[in-house]
Design a protein around this motif. Structure first.
Motif, PDB file in Angstrom:
ATOM      1  N   GLY A 106       0.809  -1.212   0.000  1.00 25.25           N
ATOM      2  CA  GLY A 106       0.000   0.000   0.000  1.00 25.25           C
ATOM      3  C   GLY A 106       0.841   1.259   0.000  1.00 25.25           C
ATOM      4  O   GLY A 106       0.579   2.200  -0.768  1.00 25.25           O
ATOM      5  N   LEU A 107       1.874   1.291   0.828  1.00 23.33           N
ATOM      6  CA  LEU A 107       2.742   2.461   0.893  1.00 23.33           C
ATOM      7  C   LEU A 107       3.567   2.620  -0.379  1.00 23.33           C
ATOM      8  O   LEU A 107       3.803   3.734  -0.842  1.00 23.33           O
ATOM      9  CB  LEU A 107       3.656   2.362   2.115  1.00 23.33           C
ATOM     10  N   GLY A 108       4.002   1.481  -0.958  1.00 23.94           N
ATOM     11  CA  GLY A 108       4.749   1.545  -2.213  1.00 23.94           C
ATOM     12  C   GLY A 108       3.899   2.097  -3.340  1.00 23.94           C
ATOM     13  O   GLY A 108       4.355   2.936  -4.136  1.00 23.94           O
ATOM     14  N   ALA A 109       2.639   1.648  -3.429  1.00 28.13           N
ATOM     15  CA  ALA A 109       1.727   2.151  -4.453  1.00 28.13           C
ATOM     16  C   ALA A 109       1.446   3.630  -4.255  1.00 28.13           C
ATOM     17  O   ALA A 109       1.397   4.416  -5.215  1.00 28.13           O
ATOM     18  CB  ALA A 109       0.421   1.353  -4.435  1.00 28.13           C
ATOM     19  N   ALA A 110       1.261   4.038  -2.988  1.00 24.24           N
ATOM     20  CA  ALA A 110       1.009   5.444  -2.689  1.00 24.24           C
ATOM     21  C   ALA A 110       2.199   6.314  -3.085  1.00 24.24           C
ATOM     22  O   ALA A 110       2.023   7.421  -3.612  1.00 24.24           O
ATOM     23  CB  ALA A 110       0.705   5.616  -1.200  1.00 24.24           C
ATOM     24  N   GLU A 111       3.409   5.819  -2.868  1.00 22.92           N
ATOM     25  CA  GLU A 111       4.593   6.603  -3.230  1.00 22.92           C
ATOM     26  C   GLU A 111       4.708   6.778  -4.736  1.00 22.92           C
ATOM     27  O   GLU A 111       5.135   7.834  -5.222  1.00 22.92           O
ATOM     28  CB  GLU A 111       5.860   5.956  -2.664  1.00 22.92           C
ATOM     29  N   CYS A 112       4.320   5.762  -5.496  1.00 25.10           N
ATOM     30  CA  CYS A 112       4.325   5.880  -6.959  1.00 25.10           C
ATOM     31  C   CYS A 112       3.450   7.052  -7.403  1.00 25.10           C
ATOM     32  O   CYS A 112       3.848   7.861  -8.249  1.00 25.10           O
ATOM     33  CB  CYS A 112       3.807   4.597  -7.602  1.00 25.10           C
ATOM     34  N   ILE A 113       2.249   7.151  -6.840  1.00 29.34           N
ATOM     35  CA  ILE A 113       1.326   8.218  -7.218  1.00 29.34           C
ATOM     36  C   ILE A 113       1.792   9.563  -6.670  1.00 29.34           C
ATOM     37  O   ILE A 113       1.637  10.606  -7.327  1.00 29.34           O
ATOM     38  CB  ILE A 113      -0.098   7.896  -6.716  1.00 29.34           C
ATOM     39  N   LEU A 114       2.384   9.564  -5.480  1.00 25.97           N
ATOM     40  CA  LEU A 114       2.866  10.817  -4.899  1.00 25.97           C
ATOM     41  C   LEU A 114       3.983  11.423  -5.747  1.00 25.97           C
ATOM     42  O   LEU A 114       4.031  12.647  -5.935  1.00 25.97           O
ATOM     43  CB  LEU A 114       3.360  10.581  -3.477  1.00 25.97           C
ATOM     44  N   LEU A 115       4.875  10.599  -6.266  1.00 25.14           N
ATOM     45  CA  LEU A 115       5.944  11.107  -7.130  1.00 25.14           C
ATOM     46  C   LEU A 115       5.356  11.723  -8.400  1.00 25.14           C
ATOM     47  O   LEU A 115       5.894  12.704  -8.930  1.00 25.14           O
ATOM     48  CB  LEU A 115       6.927   9.994  -7.470  1.00 25.14           C
ATOM     49  N   LEU A 116       4.255  11.166  -8.893  1.00 23.32           N
ATOM     50  CA  LEU A 116       3.562  11.756 -10.046  1.00 23.32           C
ATOM     51  C   LEU A 116       2.959  13.111  -9.666  1.00 23.32           C
ATOM     52  O   LEU A 116       3.053  14.081 -10.436  1.00 23.32           O
ATOM     53  CB  LEU A 116       2.474  10.806 -10.532  1.00 23.32           C
ATOM     54  N   VAL A 117       2.345  13.200  -8.493  1.00 23.69           N
ATOM     55  CA  VAL A 117       1.771  14.466  -8.024  1.00 23.69           C
ATOM     56  C   VAL A 117       2.857  15.522  -7.871  1.00 23.69           C
ATOM     57  O   VAL A 117       2.672  16.696  -8.243  1.00 23.69           O
ATOM     58  CB  VAL A 117       1.038  14.246  -6.678  1.00 23.69           C
ATOM     59  N   MET A 118       4.026  15.126  -7.369  1.00 25.98           N
ATOM     60  CA  MET A 118       5.138  16.064  -7.209  1.00 25.98           C
ATOM     61  C   MET A 118       5.650  16.536  -8.559  1.00 25.98           C
ATOM     62  O   MET A 118       6.060  17.695  -8.714  1.00 25.98           O
ATOM     63  CB  MET A 118       6.256  15.406  -6.399  1.00 25.98           C
ATOM     64  N   ALA A 119       5.611  15.658  -9.549  1.00 30.49           N
ATOM     65  CA  ALA A 119       6.006  16.057 -10.908  1.00 30.49           C
ATOM     66  C   ALA A 119       5.012  17.073 -11.472  1.00 30.49           C
ATOM     67  O   ALA A 119       5.401  18.037 -12.148  1.00 30.49           O
ATOM     68  CB  ALA A 119       6.091  14.833 -11.810  1.00 30.49           C
ATOM     69  N   PHE A 120       3.724  16.870 -11.206  1.00 33.19           N
ATOM     70  CA  PHE A 120       2.700  17.821 -11.641  1.00 33.19           C
ATOM     71  C   PHE A 120       2.921  19.183 -10.992  1.00 33.19           C
ATOM     72  O   PHE A 120       2.801  20.234 -11.649  1.00 33.19           O
ATOM     73  CB  PHE A 120       1.309  17.286 -11.293  1.00 33.19           C
TER      74      PHE A 120
END
Length: 321
Positions: A106-120
């Protein structure tokens, strides 16, 4: 009940490098040092982001979330890993393994999306600077973070239950340091085609799609940065964005190598080293990358220690008086 006929084991044995005790002692010391650096570095970033008003921006709000994710991610597996590296007992209960898998995934999946949000966030800051404050308002940032956590919960609830229901081999020996999906799929003695397809789809959604979107956004960012007339402006933009890109590269490359083909020869042989890399090394490097290459964070640290010195100086003056 005879364990040889029991497809739901009472526990697992996490082998790690149990065939090389000397290497395990070395790894114990290295992992301990890295874990301490991870704790200190990420806690420092969270503390500075909350206490220093200069860092009350969307970028540091998301960076705080990344630090918190890394703290939870490492704490879900490293303490247990250290216990196994130190002594002969390599066992973990079935419930303990399941809990670790749910949290870890769960935390690994969340980090994947968070890195995308940070790129945005970086895309808006560089490509739409005049509209940045309007677009990245606090309510949107909070919604994006909520989306990150919901995505992590979705990812683990899709993959973890089916993984724990696999018909595991009777020896129950997991050739890895943690209970993660690829290692448990390799432990299964029955048909794992559905699980392998499932993990490939999940990996595509949480690894490949965000990675492609991040690379696309950084293509636009690069064009915008090159168009900046000021050399100082270009340098600042490159410093900020390059830090995020390094974190993306470290996290996505190691995760993709393990999760895209869970039964591949490379995944099986190199999986343990990659597990060590993205559970131990990457969370340690994240705060170092963001602090060593970030002028704002370094100035916040100086202000913090400057206030401490001033406070101690005033205290000394009062006591001497």
């Amino acid at each position: 009940m005879d364990m040889d006929n029991d497809t739901t084991p009472h526990g697992f044995i996490l082998l790690g490098f149990s065939d090389n005790p000397r290497l395990e002692i070395i790894l114990f010391m290295v992992v301990s040092i890295f874990y301490m650096i991870t704790l200190v570095g990420n806690i420092t970033i969270i503390f500075l982001s909350h206490t220093d008003s200069h860092l009350h921006t969307p970028m540091y709000f998301f960076l705080t979330q990344l630090s918190f994710l890394d703290l939870c991610f490492t704490t879900s597996c490293i303490p247990q890993m250290l216990v196994h590296l130190w002594g002969p007992d390599k066992t973990i209960s079935y419930l303990g393994c399941a809990a670790q898998l749910y949290i870890f995934l769960g935390l690994g999946a969340a980090e994947c999306i968070l890195l995308l949000v940070m790129a945005f966030d970086r895309y808006v800051a560089v490509c739409r600077p005049l509209h940045y404050a309007v677009i990245m308002h606090p309510k949107l940032c909070q919604k994006l973070v909520l989306f990150v956590w919901v995505s992590g919960i979705f990812g683990t609830l899709v993959q973890s239950p089916t993984t724990m229901k696999l018909p595991f081999c009777h020896h129950h020996q997991v050739d890895d340091f943690v209970c993660e999906v690829p290692a448990l799929i390799r432990l299964a003695c029955g048909d794992t085609l559905i699980n392998e397809l499932q993990i490939s789809v999940i990996a595509g959604i949480f690894l490949m799609v965000p990675l492609l979107l991040i690379l696309g956004s950084y293509g636009r960012i690069t064009q915008a940065v090159l168009a900046i007339q000021s050399q100082e402006g270009r340098s600042k933009a490159f410093r900020t964005c390059s830090s995020h890109l390094v974190v993306v590269f470290l996290f996505y490359c190691s995760g993709t190598a393990v999760y895209i083909q869970p039964r591949s020869r490379f995944s099986q042989k190199g999986g343990k080293f990659l597990t060590l890399f993205y559970t131990v090394v990457t969370p340690t490097l994240n705060p170092l990358i963001y602090t060593l290459r970030n002028k704002d964070v370094k100035e916040a640290i100086k202000r913090l220690f400057g206030k401490d010195r001033m406070a101690s100086g005033e205290y000394g003056a009062h006591t001497s008086g």
